[in-house]
Motif scaffolding. Structure first.
Motif, PDB file in Angstrom:
ATOM      1  N   LEU A 102      46.902  41.989  36.391  1.00 30.62           N
ATOM      2  CA  LEU A 102      45.641  41.999  35.653  1.00 30.62           C
ATOM      3  C   LEU A 102      45.200  40.588  35.301  1.00 30.62           C
ATOM      4  O   LEU A 102      44.002  40.268  35.353  1.00 30.62           O
ATOM      5  N   LEU A 103      46.143  39.725  34.945  1.00 28.92           N
ATOM      6  CA  LEU A 103      45.795  38.332  34.677  1.00 28.92           C
ATOM      7  C   LEU A 103      45.271  37.646  35.934  1.00 28.92           C
ATOM      8  O   LEU A 103      44.319  36.855  35.877  1.00 28.92           O
ATOM      9  N   ASP A 104      45.889  37.963  37.083  1.00 31.42           N
ATOM     10  CA  ASP A 104      45.380  37.421  38.353  1.00 31.42           C
ATOM     11  C   ASP A 104      43.956  37.904  38.602  1.00 31.42           C
ATOM     12  O   ASP A 104      43.101  37.139  39.077  1.00 31.42           O
ATOM     13  N   ALA A 105      43.698  39.176  38.283  1.00 33.94           N
ATOM     14  CA  ALA A 105      42.352  39.722  38.471  1.00 33.94           C
ATOM     15  C   ALA A 105      41.344  38.973  37.603  1.00 33.94           C
ATOM     16  O   ALA A 105      40.226  38.678  38.044  1.00 33.94           O
ATOM     17  N   VAL A 106      41.724  38.650  36.375  1.00 33.88           N
ATOM     18  CA  VAL A 106      40.833  37.892  35.495  1.00 33.88           C
ATOM     19  C   VAL A 106      40.503  36.532  36.105  1.00 33.88           C
ATOM     20  O   VAL A 106      39.338  36.104  36.118  1.00 33.88           O
ATOM     21  N   ASP A 107      41.519  35.832  36.634  1.00 38.40           N
ATOM     22  CA  ASP A 107      41.282  34.531  37.260  1.00 38.40           C
ATOM     23  C   ASP A 107      40.333  34.649  38.446  1.00 38.40           C
ATOM     24  O   ASP A 107      39.433  33.821  38.627  1.00 38.40           O
ATOM     25  N   LEU A 108      40.518  35.671  39.257  1.00 42.91           N
ATOM     26  CA  LEU A 108      39.661  35.864  40.430  1.00 42.91           C
ATOM     27  C   LEU A 108      38.230  36.210  40.022  1.00 42.91           C
ATOM     28  O   LEU A 108      37.264  35.756  40.648  1.00 42.91           O
ATOM     29  N   MET A 109      38.087  37.020  38.987  1.00 44.52           N
ATOM     30  CA  MET A 109      36.747  37.382  38.530  1.00 44.52           C
ATOM     31  C   MET A 109      36.019  36.163  37.961  1.00 44.52           C
ATOM     32  O   MET A 109      34.818  35.989  38.163  1.00 44.52           O
TER      33      MET A 109
END
Length: 284
Positions: A102-109
């Motif tokens: 989920l943290l990776d998803a935040v960075d990508l977003m």
């Protein structure tokens, strides 16, 4: 934290290890429902995912705490108990990994928004970071998808061994449950029971299997079940609610001195659910 009684002289006993596990299973079920509602697009998508990270990390810590509580119990570490501890430890690691996704998803977003400068048209020209973010959210969902049932199984093994060791001790009269009632109660603990209200017709199911309406009514009459609304963005929120164990249901299921095999349930009819109760708030 214990709750003082009305007379102020006694405190309620702390929850037993099986009760703690059943409560943890309910939290994982709420977590999974909330994850289903998360997306990688929309004006609040980044903040929604980031907020959910705290919930996921909290569940990992709660799972490790449950392991520590079980290890402090005066239990014979049968292979069933040992297996339950291993599964819970695996679940703690999987949940931590889900939070990392989920943290990776935040960075990508955030990267997608920087590339698109915030404009929907410009964001559409840079879809790859958003696709990658959605894949991370999907991975997080998959890592914890089976968590509620796994925790309920662990509670079952711990409760069975605890009751076996205390077989000679006096114990309170437990609530009597039929096999069908037990099956429905266990399914609710695992987050598998949905109530549906569509076109004025009400029904309930364990995944794709119908639950006897009389069974649910009897459990509701005993105050062992409660309804919780699904997150507004959940795909089924408009017509469905999740049926979960009430606090009394947690205590009743944990206190069973014998956990029978669940029975297959098939029926049809109308369900009259109890008033919906919102999920408990959680500090972020």
């Amino acid at each position: 934290m214990t709750t003082p009684s009305r007379d102020g002289q006694h405190a309620a006993p702390p929850p037993t290890a099986p009760e703690q596990l059943l409560e943890l299973a309910g939290d994982f079920s709420r977590h999974n429902d909330a994850l289903t509602a998360l997306t990688a697009t929309g004006p609040s998508a980044t903040s929604n995912v980031l907020q959910h990270v705290a919930f996921t990390q909290c569940l990992a810590r709660e799972t490790l705490t449950a392991i520590a509580v079980i290890k402090r119990q005066p239990l014979h570490h049968t292979h069933q108990v040992q297996d339950a501890l291993v599964r819970l430890k695996q679940l703690a690691y999987l949940t931590t990994e889900a939070a990392d996704h989920l943290l990776d998803a935040v960075d990508l977003m955030r990267a997608a928004r920087e590339q698109g400068a915030g404009s929907p048209d410009q964001l559409a020209a840079h879809p790859e970071p958003l696709r990658a973010a959605f894949r991370r959210i999907q991975l997080a969902r998959e890592l914890t998808a089976l968590a509620p049932e796994a925790v309920v199984e662990a509670a079952e093994h711990i409760a069975r061994e605890s009751h076996r060791q205390k077989a000679a001790e006096p114990h309170p009269q437990e609530i009597r449950l039929s096999l069908a009632q037990y099956t429905a109660l266990r399914a609710a603990a695992s987050g598998h029971v949905l109530a549906t209200d569509l076109f004025g017709k009400q029904s309930a199911s364990i995944r794709s299997t119908r639950i006897p309406i009389s069974t649910l009514r009897s459990l509701q009459a005993k105050h062992l079940l409660q309804h919780e609304m699904l997150p507004p963005a959940h795909r089924d929120a408009a017509h469905q609610s999740r049926i979960r164990l009430s606090p009394a249901g947690v205590a009743a299921l944990a206190a069973l001195r014998s956990w029978p095999r669940p029975a297959p349930l098939i029926t049809k009819g109308a369900l009259h659910p109890a008033p919906a109760k919102p999920a408990p708030s959680r500090a972020r």
